[in-house]
Write an enzyme that holds these catalytic residues in place. Structure first.
Site, PDB file in Angstrom:
ATOM      1  N   GLY A  16       0.783  -1.225   0.000  1.00 47.93           N
ATOM      2  CA  GLY A  16       0.000   0.000   0.000  1.00 47.93           C
ATOM      3  C   GLY A  16       0.816   1.276   0.000  1.00 47.93           C
ATOM      4  O   GLY A  16       1.845   1.405  -0.671  1.00 47.93           O
ATOM      5  N   ASP A  36       7.671  -3.872   9.674  1.00 50.73           N
ATOM      6  CA  ASP A  36       6.306  -4.328   9.453  1.00 50.73           C
ATOM      7  C   ASP A  36       6.109  -5.690  10.105  1.00 50.73           C
ATOM      8  O   ASP A  36       7.052  -6.493  10.151  1.00 50.73           O
ATOM      9  CB  ASP A  36       6.020  -4.433   7.948  1.00 50.73           C
ATOM     10  CG  ASP A  36       4.553  -4.238   7.608  1.00 50.73           C
ATOM     11  OD1 ASP A  36       3.710  -4.922   8.230  1.00 50.73           O
ATOM     12  OD2 ASP A  36       4.255  -3.413   6.736  1.00 50.73           O
ATOM     13  N   TYR A 150     -11.522   5.579  14.201  1.00 54.10           N
ATOM     14  CA  TYR A 150     -10.458   5.949  13.269  1.00 54.10           C
ATOM     15  C   TYR A 150     -10.183   7.450  13.321  1.00 54.10           C
ATOM     16  O   TYR A 150      -9.025   7.874  13.420  1.00 54.10           O
ATOM     17  CB  TYR A 150     -10.852   5.532  11.856  1.00 54.10           C
ATOM     18  CG  TYR A 150      -9.790   5.754  10.820  1.00 54.10           C
ATOM     19  CD1 TYR A 150      -8.582   5.058  10.871  1.00 54.10           C
ATOM     20  CD2 TYR A 150      -9.975   6.661   9.776  1.00 54.10           C
ATOM     21  CE1 TYR A 150      -7.595   5.256   9.913  1.00 54.10           C
ATOM     22  CE2 TYR A 150      -9.000   6.861   8.814  1.00 54.10           C
ATOM     23  CZ  TYR A 150      -7.806   6.159   8.888  1.00 54.10           C
ATOM     24  OH  TYR A 150      -6.834   6.357   7.936  1.00 54.10           O
ATOM     25  N   THR A 185      -6.617   1.923  -3.835  1.00 54.75           N
ATOM     26  CA  THR A 185      -5.522   1.002  -3.532  1.00 54.75           C
ATOM     27  C   THR A 185      -5.953  -0.430  -3.815  1.00 54.75           C
ATOM     28  O   THR A 185      -7.137  -0.709  -4.039  1.00 54.75           O
ATOM     29  CB  THR A 185      -5.105   1.113  -2.055  1.00 54.75           C
ATOM     30  OG1 THR A 185      -6.174   0.633  -1.228  1.00 54.75           O
ATOM     31  CG2 THR A 185      -4.795   2.561  -1.684  1.00 54.75           C
TER      32      THR A 185
END
Length: 255
Positions: A16, A36, A150, A185
């Site tokens: 991404g 990651d 969020y 994406t």
């Protein structure tokens, strides 16, 4: 704008936006450490790149971040840029229905993880100088009916950015944030294929098209560059005019 040879640490760069950011720096001749939890996914595209270091790291665990820093310093010797990109998007929900686990996970990854990486890697830049770029969102600037968890985390990141900027400027460390708008994406492609979704979102963007991950990568690269050397504590909105258009209702459906 080019400043070849920097050491750049990027979280959540297995895919991404993070992957696009990593590729932008690598194309410039910089050395990139990719942190990651999706270690295998990161290795698939970056494992054979000489100037890339892939480190499996859970940013919600400060000890894990400290261990990642040790690997970065052993390989590259210093840190010039930190990009706090890793994050999670909780399932859209009304405030009264957000599960406790979803709320805590959103803050743990988006806010705590950003803070831990800032704290651990940022001090490595003191004196010699450096740049930190945090990934926020237009959802952190304006509320959405179903994006409470969020939006709250991304708003916190904007304030953390400002706090870091005023405290660490004297250490020659700049900190800015980027707010992406609506992007297309690989992860959300299926969502945009639902009837009416693509049209409704494009209709809310004055430029008339969705953004791409490369648009965000370019903004991050700029904020970390010498050309942005007097920019500190700013929040760069990269959304095609979406926010200034008034955040028209997006008709997000909640199951």
């Amino acid at each position: 704008m080019e400043n070849t040879g920097r050491v750049v640490v990027i979280t959540g760069a297995a895919r991404g936006i993070g992957q696009a950011i990593a590729k932008r720096f690598l194309a410039n001749g910089d050395k990139v450490a990719i942190l990651d939890v999706l270690y295998d996914a990161a290795m698939e595209w970056a494992g054979e790149i000489e100037d890339a270091l892939v480190v499996k790291c859970n940013i919600t665990d400060k000890a894990d971040v400290e261990a990642a820093k040790a690997q970065v310093l052993e390989r590259f010797g210093c840190v010039d840029v930190l990009v706090n990109n890793a994050g999670v998007v909780p399932k859209p929900n009304l405030l009264e229905n957000i599960p406790e686990a979803d709320w805590k996970r959103a803050f743990d990854i988006n806010v705590n993880g950003t803070f831990f990486c800032t704290q651990v890697f940022g001090v490595e830049m003191f004196g010699r100088g450096g740049a930190i770029v945090n990934m926020s969102s237009t959802s952190g600037m304006e509320p959405g009916k179903h994006t409470g968890a969020y939006s709250a985390t991304k708003a916190a990141i904007i304030m953390l950015t400002k706090q870091t900027a005023i405290q660490w400027g004297e250490n020659n460390v700049r900190c800015n944030s980027v707010c992406p708008g609506l992007l297309l994406t690989d992860i959300n492609k299926a969502f945009y294929e639902k009837p009416g979704v693509y049209e409704s979102r494009v209709g809310a963007i004055p430029l008339g098209h969705l953004g791409e991950v490369e648009d965000i990568a370019n903004a991050v690269f700029f904020l970390s560059s010498p050309d942005a050397g007097y920019i500190n504590g700013a929040n760069l909105v990269v959304d095609g005019g979406f926010v200034v258009n008034g955040l028209k209702p997006l008709n997000i459906q909640v199951d």
